[in-house]
Design an enzyme around this catalytic site. Sequence first.
Site, PDB file in Angstrom:
ATOM      1  CG  HIS A  56       3.339   2.595  17.533  1.00 21.53           C
ATOM      2  ND1 HIS A  56       2.235   1.820  17.723  1.00 21.53           N
ATOM      3  CD2 HIS A  56       3.182   3.132  16.297  1.00 21.53           C
ATOM      4  CE1 HIS A  56       1.443   1.877  16.671  1.00 21.53           C
ATOM      5  NE2 HIS A  56       2.002   2.686  15.777  1.00 21.53           N
TER       6      HIS A  56
ATOM      7  CD  GLU B  47       2.492  -0.487  20.098  1.00 24.92           C
ATOM      8  OE1 GLU B  47       2.782  -1.354  19.255  1.00 24.92           O
ATOM      9  OE2 GLU B  47       2.079   0.645  19.813  1.00 24.92           O
TER      10      GLU B  47
ATOM     11  CB  ILE C  41       3.441   2.553   4.729  1.00 27.78           C
ATOM     12  CG1 ILE C  41       2.578   3.677   5.322  1.00 27.78           C
ATOM     13  CG2 ILE C  41       4.751   2.422   5.505  1.00 27.78           C
ATOM     14  CD1 ILE C  41       2.092   3.433   6.740  1.00 27.78           C
TER      15      ILE C  41
ATOM     16  NE  ARG D 182      -2.204  -0.280  14.408  1.00 22.75           N
ATOM     17  CZ  ARG D 182      -1.689   0.868  13.917  1.00 22.75           C
ATOM     18  NH1 ARG D 182      -0.399   0.966  13.648  1.00 22.75           N
ATOM     19  NH2 ARG D 182      -2.469   1.908  13.725  1.00 22.75           N
TER      20      ARG D 182
ATOM     21  N   GLY E  98       0.861  -1.188   0.000  1.00 26.65           N
ATOM     22  CA  GLY E  98       0.000   0.000   0.000  1.00 26.65           C
ATOM     23  C   GLY E  98       0.897   1.237   0.000  1.00 26.65           C
TER      24      GLY E  98
HETATM   25  O1  LIG Z   1       0.551   3.477  13.800  1.00 20.22           O
HETATM   26  C1  LIG Z   1       0.352   4.583  13.441  1.00 20.22           C
HETATM   27  C2  LIG Z   1      -0.653   4.940  12.503  1.00 20.22           C
HETATM   28  O2  LIG Z   1      -1.552   4.116  12.238  1.00 20.22           O
HETATM   29  O3  LIG Z   1      -0.618   6.068  12.023  1.00 20.22           O
END
Ligand SMILES: O=CC(=O)O
Length: 336
Positions: free
Chosen positions: A296, A275, A161, A246, A159
């Site tokens: 994160h 987390e 990212i 995630r 996607g």
């Molecule tokens: O984890 C971070 C986001 O979903 O932006």
Amino acid sequence: MDDRPLVYLTREIPREGLDRLEDSCEVVAWEESTAPPHDLLVDRLAELEADGLFCNVADTVDAAVFDASPNLRAVGTMSVGYDHIDLRGAAERDIAVGHTPGVLSETTADLAWALLMAGARRIVEADQQVHDGEWDTWGPMVLLGRDIHDATLGVVGLGGIGTAFAKRAAGFDMDVCYTHTGRNEAAEAELAEYGVDATYCDLPDLLDRADYVSLHVPLTDETAGLISEDELRRMDKEAILINSARGEVVDTEALDRALAEGWIRHAALDVTDPEPLPPGHSLCRHAPERITVTPHIGSASTETRGEMAVMTADNILAGLADEDPPYSALEHAGIR
Ligand SMILES: O=CC(=O)O
């Protein structure tokens, strides 16, 4: 008395987002730097009769939140992911939900590369040795890592990212393969412009081939536990796993064993399940040679967090005006 809509912030946010909200809303923020415990969030929203909620990935926004806040009309999460929000519950109550896609893709890809390189070249333990005064001499056998150039990169999820991440392989002469919900020809074409020839394959094939496996899928029922014992055992013993998606996409217990028993070389994680990791968690007990963990921070650059805060504010303002947010999570999820 202030008759403007009230927006509750679950954390301090960048100034530009706050300015946007304060132009037309009363804003009240949780006073501490850590996430409000869920029951306190529910109580606070009820007591304030909030119209809008500005939240993030560390807040669970569920039916209890909605039921406690009958005035709530808009939720904006300062994140691209919305797995922490009960979208169906929001839609049933006619609450708009916005998120921040696109704006953070390049910044998160930067962080995923930083993790890949830190894991491959043992940057964190090397730095620690110098800080601890343990560096006495250059050594032919000291801190040997893995080459990144000419290696094979496996991108799980091409996607926004994943594509930004794969693009960065151009400077390293890597072979790039990817999985996705199907072939992503638009992303392939975009990558080709950067000189990256990305080939589509299935997950087992990718795991067989890749020296670096980087995860870029959203958390859904289909991706929860996607990387579990079979997948980790299938990876090369010298392979490195990078997770900036995630934590729940990886089975933590299986990863723990993979690191303890050397099924893979290293895990470089920006996200974990649970987390945050509680102090003394088994993942933190592996040697730094085996694991790198960051808290994160994928989208955590000053520029990107500023833009995310403004997008989130705009999403909330649209919802409060009974309009669809410019970046509607309900629409993105195909719910409305
Ligand atoms: O984890 C971070 C986001 O979903 O932006």
